[in-house]
Structure formats: structure tokens, C-alpha cells
Design an enzyme around this catalytic site. Sequence first.
Site, PDB file in Angstrom:
ATOM      1  N   CYS A  23       0.244   2.178   5.364  1.00  0.00           N
ATOM      2  CA  CYS A  23       0.517   1.481   4.111  1.00  0.00           C
ATOM      3  C   CYS A  23       1.214   0.174   4.484  1.00  0.00           C
ATOM      4  O   CYS A  23       1.318  -0.153   5.667  1.00  0.00           O
ATOM      5  CB  CYS A  23       1.338   2.337   3.141  1.00  0.00           C
ATOM      6  SG  CYS A  23       3.015   2.728   3.681  1.00  0.00           S
ATOM      7  N   ASN A  26       5.128   1.344   5.922  1.00  0.00           N
ATOM      8  CA  ASN A  26       5.384   2.608   6.621  1.00  0.00           C
ATOM      9  C   ASN A  26       6.726   3.185   6.188  1.00  0.00           C
ATOM     10  O   ASN A  26       7.519   3.658   6.971  1.00  0.00           O
ATOM     11  CB  ASN A  26       5.338   2.424   8.143  1.00  0.00           C
ATOM     12  CG  ASN A  26       5.263   3.738   8.920  1.00  0.00           C
ATOM     13  OD1 ASN A  26       5.822   3.860   9.991  1.00  0.00           O
ATOM     14  ND2 ASN A  26       4.568   4.720   8.397  1.00  0.00           N
ATOM     15  N   CYS A  28       6.887   4.494   2.460  1.00  0.00           N
ATOM     16  CA  CYS A  28       6.660   5.363   1.300  1.00  0.00           C
ATOM     17  C   CYS A  28       5.419   6.241   1.476  1.00  0.00           C
ATOM     18  O   CYS A  28       5.515   7.421   1.780  1.00  0.00           O
ATOM     19  CB  CYS A  28       6.505   4.534   0.026  1.00  0.00           C
ATOM     20  SG  CYS A  28       7.954   3.576  -0.416  1.00  0.00           S
ATOM     21  N   ARG A  29       4.260   5.647   1.268  1.00  0.00           N
ATOM     22  CA  ARG A  29       3.019   6.424   1.213  1.00  0.00           C
ATOM     23  C   ARG A  29       2.566   6.966   2.555  1.00  0.00           C
ATOM     24  O   ARG A  29       2.208   8.141   2.666  1.00  0.00           O
ATOM     25  CB  ARG A  29       1.897   5.581   0.582  1.00  0.00           C
ATOM     26  CG  ARG A  29       2.167   5.217  -0.865  1.00  0.00           C
ATOM     27  CD  ARG A  29       1.143   4.249  -1.390  1.00  0.00           C
ATOM     28  NE  ARG A  29       1.367   2.922  -0.808  1.00  0.00           N
ATOM     29  CZ  ARG A  29       0.570   1.880  -1.016  1.00  0.00           C
ATOM     30  NH1 ARG A  29      -0.512   2.008  -1.760  1.00  0.00           N
ATOM     31  NH2 ARG A  29       0.841   0.714  -0.470  1.00  0.00           N
ATOM     32  N   SER A  30       2.527   6.131   3.580  1.00  0.00           N
ATOM     33  CA  SER A  30       1.971   6.600   4.855  1.00  0.00           C
ATOM     34  C   SER A  30       2.811   7.703   5.505  1.00  0.00           C
ATOM     35  O   SER A  30       2.224   8.653   6.043  1.00  0.00           O
ATOM     36  CB  SER A  30       1.709   5.438   5.817  1.00  0.00           C
ATOM     37  OG  SER A  30       2.872   4.706   6.098  1.00  0.00           O
ATOM     38  N   ASP A 138       1.069   2.709  -4.929  1.00  0.00           N
ATOM     39  CA  ASP A 138       2.368   2.454  -4.329  1.00  0.00           C
ATOM     40  C   ASP A 138       3.450   3.095  -5.190  1.00  0.00           C
ATOM     41  O   ASP A 138       3.507   2.880  -6.400  1.00  0.00           O
ATOM     42  CB  ASP A 138       2.602   0.952  -4.213  1.00  0.00           C
ATOM     43  CG  ASP A 138       3.776   0.603  -3.323  1.00  0.00           C
ATOM     44  OD1 ASP A 138       4.528   1.511  -2.916  1.00  0.00           O
ATOM     45  OD2 ASP A 138       3.944  -0.599  -3.040  1.00  0.00           O
TER      46      ASP A 138
END
Length: 171
Positions: A23, A26, A28-30, A138
Site C-alpha cells: 500500500c 506500509n 495500514c492496509r498492507s 484506505d
Amino acid sequence: MATPGSKESMGDSKRKHSVLFVCFGNYCRSPVAEGAFSKLLKDKGLSDQWNVDSAGLSDWHVGKLPDNRGRTVMKTHNIKTEHIGRQITEEDYLNFEYIFGMDESNLWMLESDRPPGSKAVIQLLGSHDPQGGDVIEDCYYGDVSSFEEVYQKSMRSCKAFLQHVMDKDET
């Protein structure tokens, strides 16, 4: 040391696969997607057959733990993470078999930065979600429930992706 997916990394005639979740930061999402996939592999006894990591397109969160809201969600799902934020490197493009972005902007940046010689399959992780919708939104500006949504979509997508790879390996 063997690179992911190389002949040297194969054991018991099973090929070692590799996947990198990406993301923007690196943060939140990933890391949540990495945690979801790692848990899935652990639960299925397949951890030794995969190299799993995550990275960011920017250097904003290099050296930091994932967002506290994401760590809270992972803890809720019995996922332990020691991941420290890092930025994607040229070697990642050359060493990882699969690279998943979370949204179209990630995908565009991943494709535009791809170095010559990279054979990585670059896709949106959400493209594997059986419930549809390619983008994993996000969650940075949301609350813990936004991170839970990222986890749920990531887990559905990871399950479908893993099944796809296992089916492909059987042929």
C-alpha cells in the site's frame, strides 16, 4: 541463500511461493493483508511453503510498527505481527512471485516502477474477492471498524488467491 520461488528454495518437491502486499505507506492496509495471509497459511499448515511480506510505496512509515488500529484488529483475530514498515525495493520486484496493491493508485505506481526483468504478477488483492470490488479502501482516516473491513476483505481475497495457486500447482 535461496530467493523465493527459486529451485534452491524448493523442498519435498513443493515449490516455495512468495507474495508481497503493498500500500502507500506500509502502515495500514498492507500489514493487515500480510497478517491475514500469514494466519491463513498457518491455519492450513502451509507457512513453510510461502515467503510473505509487505512494503510501502513511500518512505513515510519506514521503521514503524503498523498502525495501532490495525494491530488491534490483528490481535482480535489472533494474529501476531512483528512487522516493521519498509519501502518496496527493486529486489522485491525481482524476488517476489506475486505483488498485490490495494487500490488503482498502488497498482499504477507498482507497474510504472517495475524494473526490467521482473516477472512478478502484479494485481489488486481485491480482484480475488469473491464478493467483488477490486479496491481495498484506505482505512487511515477511519476508526477500528475501517481496519476490520480491510481485514475481512483481505482475508476473503487471500483465501480465494491461495485456492487459485493451490489449484494451479495441482495441474
